[in-house]
Write an enzyme that holds these catalytic residues in place. Sequence first.
Site, mmCIF file in Angstrom:
data_model
loop_
_atom_site.group_PDB
_atom_site.id
_atom_site.type_symbol
_atom_site.label_atom_id
_atom_site.label_comp_id
_atom_site.label_asym_id
_atom_site.label_seq_id
_atom_site.Cartn_x
_atom_site.Cartn_y
_atom_site.Cartn_z
ATOM 1 N N HIS A 200 0.824 -1.222 0.000
ATOM 2 C CA HIS A 200 0.000 0.000 0.000
ATOM 3 C C HIS A 200 0.850 1.262 0.000
ATOM 4 O O HIS A 200 0.435 2.292 -0.520
ATOM 5 C CB HIS A 200 -0.999 -0.039 1.160
ATOM 6 N N ASP A 468 -4.359 -8.511 -4.014
ATOM 7 C CA ASP A 468 -4.503 -9.557 -3.003
ATOM 8 C C ASP A 468 -4.720 -10.924 -3.639
ATOM 9 O O ASP A 468 -4.243 -11.928 -3.111
ATOM 10 C CB ASP A 468 -5.665 -9.223 -2.060
ATOM 11 N N CYS A 515 -9.721 -3.867 -10.086
ATOM 12 C CA CYS A 515 -9.291 -2.614 -9.446
ATOM 13 C C CYS A 515 -7.910 -2.743 -8.815
ATOM 14 O O CYS A 515 -7.450 -1.832 -8.140
ATOM 15 C CB CYS A 515 -10.310 -2.134 -8.424
#
Length: 583
Positions: A200, A468, A515
């Site tokens: 992130h 993920d 996404c």
Amino acid sequence: MTFALHGIPVSNGIAIGKAVLISRAALEVSHYLIEVGKEEAEAKKLLDAFEQVRLELAQLRQGLPKDAPQEMAAFLDVHGMILADPALAEKPLKLIRTQRLNAAWALTTELNDLLEQFAEIEDAYLKERANDIRQVAERVLKALNAQQKETLSDSDVLSPSDVGADAIIVAHDIAPHDMLRFKEHAFTGFVTDLGGKTSHTAIVARSMEIPAVVGVRHASEMIRHGDWLVIDGEHGVVVVAPDEQLLSEYRVLQEKAIQATSKLQELKHSRTTTVDHVAIELLANIELPEDATQAVDLGAIGVGLFRSEFLFMDRKQALPDEEQQYQEYRRVVDLMHGLPVNIRTIDVGADKALGSGSDLSETGTSPLGLRAIRWSLTEPEIFLTQLRAILRASAHGQARIMIPMLAHVKEIDETLRLIEKAKQQLHQRGQAFNPNIQVGAMIEIPAAALVLPLFINRFDFLSIGTNDLIQYTLAIDRADHAVAHLYDPFHPAILNLLFSIIDQAKRSNIPVAVCGEMAGDPSMTKLLLGLGLTDFSMHFSQLLLVKREILKADVGLLKSRIGAVLRAIEPEEQAAALEILLS
Ligand code: PEP
Ligand code: MG
């Protein structure tokens, strides 16, 4: 002496500037350069904090009850001795006086050095002493922080006037929310020792549109405060102390990159259709409400992923209440002028720690731990508050609810039940919301992908979180640079999984987007089109780059060639099939 370091490129472009070193633990404390002439006052702050802790320890020692275990007294004595050793303050004082680091930053820099030295010691007893040193230093830091709260406002921390616009941040690691704090400052690049391409921190760095290289391993040890650096964000190279010739070569490249970016702007207003007239939808990923302005400007037709957790991760603030959240969600909805906005419910945990020191359930630091919807379901009141805020925003536009990391039927049922409960609560209060608000699920756990009908039957839309999905399918921690070379979006298991999800969703007429970072990588665009994808959600900085690829693509042709790619298991076979696909 000029030398180069190599890492993982995460954000394109060339940056040239001076290194500003942020020490490992310094992100837990404030870090800023003190004004010239204030060195002695800062040194006094450090000495005062040492004195305060000495008194605290002495009081504790004196006040020990008679029946206290003997180890307790010995423990306090050891801490007292560590504190009294002039060596602990010596180097931090030097850093304050010569480099103008603030006291807490100087102390954490020394602490990290000491901890690293201790890590190399074989003797188990001596190794243990590292903990004592850490605890003593942390006490002093606490004392410093208490002093600082009275004298320093948040905006003083790393203010742009302290470090010029040509500053390049160099750190061992930066947490995603700290990275976001830097967004307000005029930095020109980032280098970190740790991190992977889809960590992130890397995602936020990319969103800042400044060159960044992560996973450079020893960068924070080898680069010195004030060194000149060149960052090549495309190739993952960091040049330290470049000579004049190298500098001028990179300046030429930098200029070219700027020109290429401005040429891309011409694509802003063209339709996003392929050569064979297939319409493709480009949506934006955002971390902050204000990002929506640029998303619209660059032609996004909605927000495919609003990472709402960034509203919750500021350590210094309490969690935002329903009204504050509603205002933020509404801001995005208003800025998007009726276009859809997928508000992803809080996805904290793993590399996104929740900052507040309250009595909330601890998020897991492992990617397999208490994260995303798992955490929200352990904190139903916080989840309901968020759901009500999103629902209220849905009265003003197309706010939609998107749930991260679902895998179990029980989780799905509980989530949908709480959404209904939030609706009832608003109904009872007489507050407006869209009763038919769309609810979507992220497909980012392989188990979810393998039982897709379960999701198709219960949700209005799907969004594939490839960051993920790759992490969990390949068992690679996406934030760990040590296994970054195994994080492979082209792995046949990933490509087949993606094809299967997109195919099943399309057959069932349920909208499906990607996404994850794959959607914003122009080198993946044709592959994703070939896999049947028509909805791409990415950071807005990537929109025009991906659009340029789409305008050149022939979906019919790509689809006719994708079978060979999916069947290829051996690397050479796959490379040949991909070459034909992309030719
Ligand atoms: C993903 O996992 O691909 C995703 C988009 O969510 P995040 O990166 O925030 O985990
Ligand atoms: Mg995810």
